[in-house]
Scaffold this active site. Structure first.
Site, PDB file in Angstrom:
ATOM      1  N   SER A 137       0.894  -1.344  -0.057  1.00  0.00           N
ATOM      2  CA  SER A 137      -0.014   0.142   0.039  1.00  0.00           C
ATOM      3  C   SER A 137       0.800   1.050  -0.038  1.00  0.00           C
ATOM      4  CB  SER A 137      -0.979   0.125   1.280  1.00  0.00           C
ATOM      5  OG  SER A 137      -1.814   1.182   1.100  1.00  0.00           O
ATOM      6  N   SER A 138       0.750   2.414   0.835  1.00  0.00           N
ATOM      7  CA  SER A 138       1.351   3.698   0.704  1.00  0.00           C
ATOM      8  C   SER A 138       1.016   4.317   2.175  1.00  0.00           C
ATOM      9  CB  SER A 138       1.184   4.300  -0.247  1.00  0.00           C
ATOM     10  OG  SER A 138       1.516   5.515  -0.409  1.00  0.00           O
ATOM     11  N   TYR A 151      -5.092   7.645  -6.351  1.00  0.00           N
ATOM     12  CA  TYR A 151      -3.890   7.048  -5.528  1.00  0.00           C
ATOM     13  C   TYR A 151      -4.235   6.618  -4.321  1.00  0.00           C
ATOM     14  CZ  TYR A 151       0.672   5.510  -4.344  1.00  0.00           C
ATOM     15  OH  TYR A 151       1.848   5.017  -3.614  1.00  0.00           O
ATOM     16  N   LYS A 155      -5.108   2.832  -2.256  1.00  0.00           N
ATOM     17  CA  LYS A 155      -4.241   2.565  -1.460  1.00  0.00           C
ATOM     18  C   LYS A 155      -4.958   2.022   0.160  1.00  0.00           C
ATOM     19  CE  LYS A 155      -0.710   2.154  -3.727  1.00  0.00           C
ATOM     20  NZ  LYS A 155      -0.136   0.628  -4.156  1.00  0.00           N
TER      21      LYS A 155
END
Length: 252
Positions: A137-138, A151, A155
């Site tokens: 993920s982020s 984005y 995530k």
């Protein structure tokens, strides 16, 4: 520490550069048999050749946005390897600007490629003695930042999906975890592009890092491989943030 990964069978999506390639390399260094995919034949063949001396590695050209092609790759790899022990969903469309196209792209590539990879791998993972699912993920999925929108939302969805999987698959002994990197710099990567294309944003991002610098793909790969290993047998349903204290929210 022996991570007990020698002879394990692993698939990594997007293994030709950056974090994905570092993950492939780290698994190979632990003695795993690794299959990776990438979108372009030249990048796949070059990576396979470069890593050939490092261990048992096989690269395949796959567009992870194509569900049928992704499932076919998983099944063919499992047949060639004699099964699967771990899968790592690493590919991202990196579709940051808030456009209709990027919403569709993020949902199909980031989220649905993760879902489809898991669906295809589950019959094989159920036969593994130490099965593991990991999704990348982020920190943009954990807190709002400049990448919120297609984005960041994708995530966040990945973290929720993997958390649910951990609960649903626990009775089968299949672990599922997420790793959320912070700013990660490598040549040809998004931050290298921002460094030259938007130097003000780059300086701001570096300034927000308490360590004074961005991370490396290798610093993300190491915890991914640990979480995939039997040594981490009691860890499931976690979102491991690898960001050098960049994010400040308390993760309860």
């Amino acid at each position: 520490m022996d991570l007990q990964l020698s002879g394990s069978r692993v698939l990594v999506t997007g293994g030709t550069r950056g974090i994905g390639r570092a993950i492939v390399e780290a698994f190979l260094d632990e003695g795993a048999t690794v299959g990776f995919c990438g979108r372009t034949a030249d990048a796949v063949s070059a990576t396979e050749e470069a890593l050939g001396d490092r261990g048992a590695v096989t690269g395949t050209v796959v567009d992870v946005g194509d569900g049928e092609a992704l499932a076919a790759w998983v099944d063919a790899s499992a047949a060639a390897f004699g099964g699967l022990d771990s899968v790592v969903a690493n590919v991202s469309a990196l579709a940051i600007p808030d456009t209709e196209e990027n919403w569709q792209l993020s949902l199909n590539v980031d989220v649905m490629h993760t879902v489809r990879l898991v669906r295809a791998a589950l019959p094989h993972l159920e036969r593994s003695p130490a099965p593991s699912i990991i999704a990348i993920s982020s920190v943009s999925g954990r807190e709002s930042d400049f990448a919120s929108g297609p984005y960041g939302t994708a995530k966040t969805a990945i973290i929720g999906y993997i958390s649910g999987l951990a609960l649903q698959l626990a009775d089968k002994g299949i672990r599922a975890n997420t790793v959320s990197p912070g700013n990660t710099y490598f040549e040809g990567g998004v931050w290298a592009s921002i460094e030259t294309g938007n130097p003000d944003l780059y300086r701001t991002a570096v300034g927000l890092n308490p360590t004074g610098h961005m991370g490396t793909p290798q610093e993300v790969a190491a915890p991914v491989v640990f979480l995939a290993s039997p040594v981490a047998s009691r860890i499931s349903g976690t979102n491991l943030v690898v960001d050098g204290a960049l994010t400040r929210g308390i993760q309860l």
